[in-house]
Write a protein that holds these residues in place. Structure first.
Motif, short mmCIF file in Angstrom:
data_model
loop_
_atom_site.label_atom_id
_atom_site.label_comp_id
_atom_site.label_asym_id
_atom_site.label_seq_id
_atom_site.Cartn_x
_atom_site.Cartn_y
_atom_site.Cartn_z
N LEU A 37 18.55 -0.45 39.83
CA LEU A 37 19.51 -1.53 40.02
C LEU A 37 19.18 -2.34 41.29
CD1 LEU A 37 22.85 0.25 39.04
CD2 LEU A 37 21.61 -1.49 37.73
N CYS A 38 18.78 -1.62 42.35
CA CYS A 38 18.39 -2.34 43.58
C CYS A 38 17.18 -3.22 43.35
CB CYS A 38 18.10 -1.31 44.69
SG CYS A 38 19.57 -0.47 45.30
N PHE A 39 16.17 -2.68 42.66
CA PHE A 39 14.98 -3.47 42.38
C PHE A 39 15.32 -4.68 41.53
CE2 PHE A 39 11.40 -4.48 39.59
CZ PHE A 39 10.43 -4.77 40.54
N LEU A 40 16.19 -4.44 40.51
CA LEU A 40 16.61 -5.55 39.65
C LEU A 40 17.33 -6.63 40.45
CD1 LEU A 40 16.86 -6.72 36.78
CD2 LEU A 40 19.02 -5.43 36.55
N TYR A 41 18.18 -6.20 41.38
CA TYR A 41 18.90 -7.15 42.22
C TYR A 41 17.93 -7.95 43.08
CZ TYR A 41 21.55 -8.68 46.31
OH TYR A 41 22.07 -9.41 47.34
N PHE A 42 16.98 -7.21 43.69
CA PHE A 42 15.98 -7.89 44.54
C PHE A 42 15.16 -8.87 43.72
CE2 PHE A 42 11.70 -8.05 46.31
CZ PHE A 42 11.96 -8.49 47.61
N TRP A 43 14.75 -8.44 42.51
CA TRP A 43 13.91 -9.30 41.67
C TRP A 43 14.65 -10.54 41.22
CZ3 TRP A 43 14.11 -10.37 36.27
CH2 TRP A 43 12.97 -11.03 35.78
N LEU A 44 15.89 -10.36 40.78
CA LEU A 44 16.68 -11.51 40.36
C LEU A 44 16.97 -12.45 41.53
CD1 LEU A 44 19.26 -9.76 37.96
CD2 LEU A 44 17.37 -11.27 37.30
N TYR A 45 17.26 -11.87 42.71
CA TYR A 45 17.67 -12.67 43.87
C TYR A 45 16.51 -13.51 44.42
CZ TYR A 45 20.92 -13.62 47.70
OH TYR A 45 21.80 -14.21 48.56
N THR A 46 15.31 -12.90 44.43
CA THR A 46 14.18 -13.57 45.08
C THR A 46 13.27 -14.29 44.11
OG1 THR A 46 12.95 -11.50 45.00
CG2 THR A 46 14.20 -11.95 47.00
N PHE A 47 12.86 -13.60 43.02
CA PHE A 47 11.86 -14.18 42.12
C PHE A 47 12.48 -15.07 41.06
CE2 PHE A 47 9.77 -10.47 43.90
CZ PHE A 47 8.54 -10.99 44.26
N VAL A 48 13.65 -14.70 40.57
CA VAL A 48 14.27 -15.51 39.51
C VAL A 48 15.06 -16.66 40.10
CG1 VAL A 48 15.88 -15.48 37.57
CG2 VAL A 48 14.35 -13.52 37.95
N GLY A 50 15.11 -17.46 43.35
CA GLY A 50 14.39 -18.08 44.47
C GLY A 50 15.14 -18.08 45.78
N TRP A 51 16.09 -17.19 45.96
CA TRP A 51 16.87 -17.12 47.18
C TRP A 51 16.24 -16.12 48.15
CZ3 TRP A 51 22.25 -16.44 44.37
CH2 TRP A 51 22.57 -17.66 43.73
N ASP A 52 16.58 -16.27 49.43
CA ASP A 52 16.15 -15.32 50.45
C ASP A 52 17.21 -14.25 50.63
OD1 ASP A 52 13.76 -16.63 51.08
OD2 ASP A 52 14.82 -18.04 52.39
N LEU A 53 16.73 -13.10 51.00
CA LEU A 53 17.67 -12.05 51.36
C LEU A 53 18.48 -12.47 52.58
CD1 LEU A 53 15.38 -8.92 50.86
CD2 LEU A 53 17.17 -9.76 49.33
N PRO A 54 19.67 -11.98 52.76
CA PRO A 54 20.52 -12.41 53.89
C PRO A 54 19.84 -12.31 55.24
CG PRO A 54 21.78 -11.13 52.32
CD PRO A 54 20.37 -11.05 51.86
N LYS A 55 19.17 -11.20 55.50
CA LYS A 55 18.51 -11.04 56.80
C LYS A 55 17.35 -12.03 56.96
CE LYS A 55 16.43 -7.61 59.85
NZ LYS A 55 16.05 -6.18 60.02
#
Length: 322
Positions: A37-48, A50-55
């Motif tokens: 689920l974490c990987f999916l969240y990271f993948w959707l947030y960044t690659f799909v 195109g957003w940056d992580l909060p930090k």
């Protein structure tokens, strides 16, 4: 934790024990699921999306702010450097040239870059030193400018002998000529004015006598006067010298008399104008059209400032019919 299972035979809930490995399987499964689920969240947030992580987004904002500050500081340094460069050019080409001051060398204005510092810090250090050096330079110009009214009286501007027609003539000009003693082409650093031995010689601008030299060769008996503002004058081959080193003189003061001492083929005055250490053509500093009355008035003014020298000057003028 105990697990209960319904027994259809006894029609009761009975405690059931499951194998130990099932517990570990559930833990591993939960862990894998959470990681997925974490990987999916990271993948959707960044690659799909195109957003940056909060930090990452926060660090990028801070970096953009610092880059903007650096760009603004660099622009301000550009403006300051352009301003200082303009002041330096005016100081070198105008102010210091007018007052005869030497140009400040570049190595005195710059600093050695610190390898441990960044480019912006080194640039700021260099700019700070340039500003300091230029401030000192302008203070020097200011100090001289206070007395700039004296500049006109200090710069050589009159003939070094009484300009009565027929009493002297221009013998050897400034520049290359055939040496009258040794032959060959040599550079003549002054203007020769031929006149009778004993014909009075006058200083051509206010200044201080920095050299009085007696010699049987070369310039012979010579007097050098420092006028300030980068100017000096030399009066050579004199038959007598009436000043001493360190004496202050005014334009029109008698400093000696025409002679033929040193390397001379006849009585004449060798007159030089020296600017910043270089001999320049003195002809442009001699107003040979100056009237006798004007020249005599100049001598009288100088004599009024120096009573002991006045009588000697007037006696020599009378002796030569001036």
């Amino acid at each position: 934790m105990a697990r209960y299972v319904f027994n259809p035979i006894t029609l009761r809930y009975e405690e059931s024990e499951e194998p130990r490995y099932m517990k570990y399987l559930r833990i591993c499964g939960a862990t894998v699921l959470a990681a997925g689920l974490c990987f999916l969240y990271f993948w959707l947030y960044t690659f799909v999306l195109g957003w940056d992580l909060p930090k990452t987004a926060r660090l990028k904002r801070e970096n953009a702010e610092w880059q903007a500050k650096i760009a603004l500081t660099t622009r301000q340094l550009d403006i300051c450097e352009d301003a200082i460069q303009g002041i330096e050019e005016r100081d070198d080409n105008v102010y210091r040239s007018i007052f005869g001051l030497n140009i400040i060398p570049e190595d005195a204005k710059t600093t050695v870059p610190d390898p441990a510092a960044d480019a912006l810090t080194n640039r700021l250090a260099s700019l700070t030193k340039r500003a300091y050096v230029q401030t000192m330079a302008l203070d020097e110009v200011y100090g001289i400018a206070i007395n700039a009214g004296d500049m006109v009286s200090h710069i050589p501007a009159v003939p070094p002998i009484f300009p009565k027609p027929g009493s002297f003539h221009l013998a050897s000009p400034f520049g290359y000529r055939t040496d009258p003693v040794y032959g060959g082409i040599r550079f003549h650093s002054g203007q020769d004015l031929a006149a009778q031995t004993g014909y009075p010689v006058y200083v051509t601008g206010d200044g201080v006598v920095v050299k009085v030299n007696y010699s049987f060769s070369g310039y012979g008996n010579e007097v050098v006067v420092d006028h300030g503002f980068g100017y000096r004058t030399r009066y050579a081959h004199l038959s007598r010298m009436d000043v001493a080193e360190g004496m202050k003189v005014r334009r029109g003061d008698r400093i000696g008399a025409v002679g033929s001492s040193g390397k001379a083929t006849g009585p004449h005055l060798h007159y030089e104008v020296i600017y910043k250490g270089n001999a320049i053509n003195p002809y442009g500093f001699m107003n040979l059209e100056m009237s006798e009355d004007e020249y005599r008035a100049m001598i009288d003014r100088a004599s009024a400032e120096n009573a002991p020298q006045t009588s000697s000057t007037l006696e020599l003028l009378k002796k030569h019919g001036r």
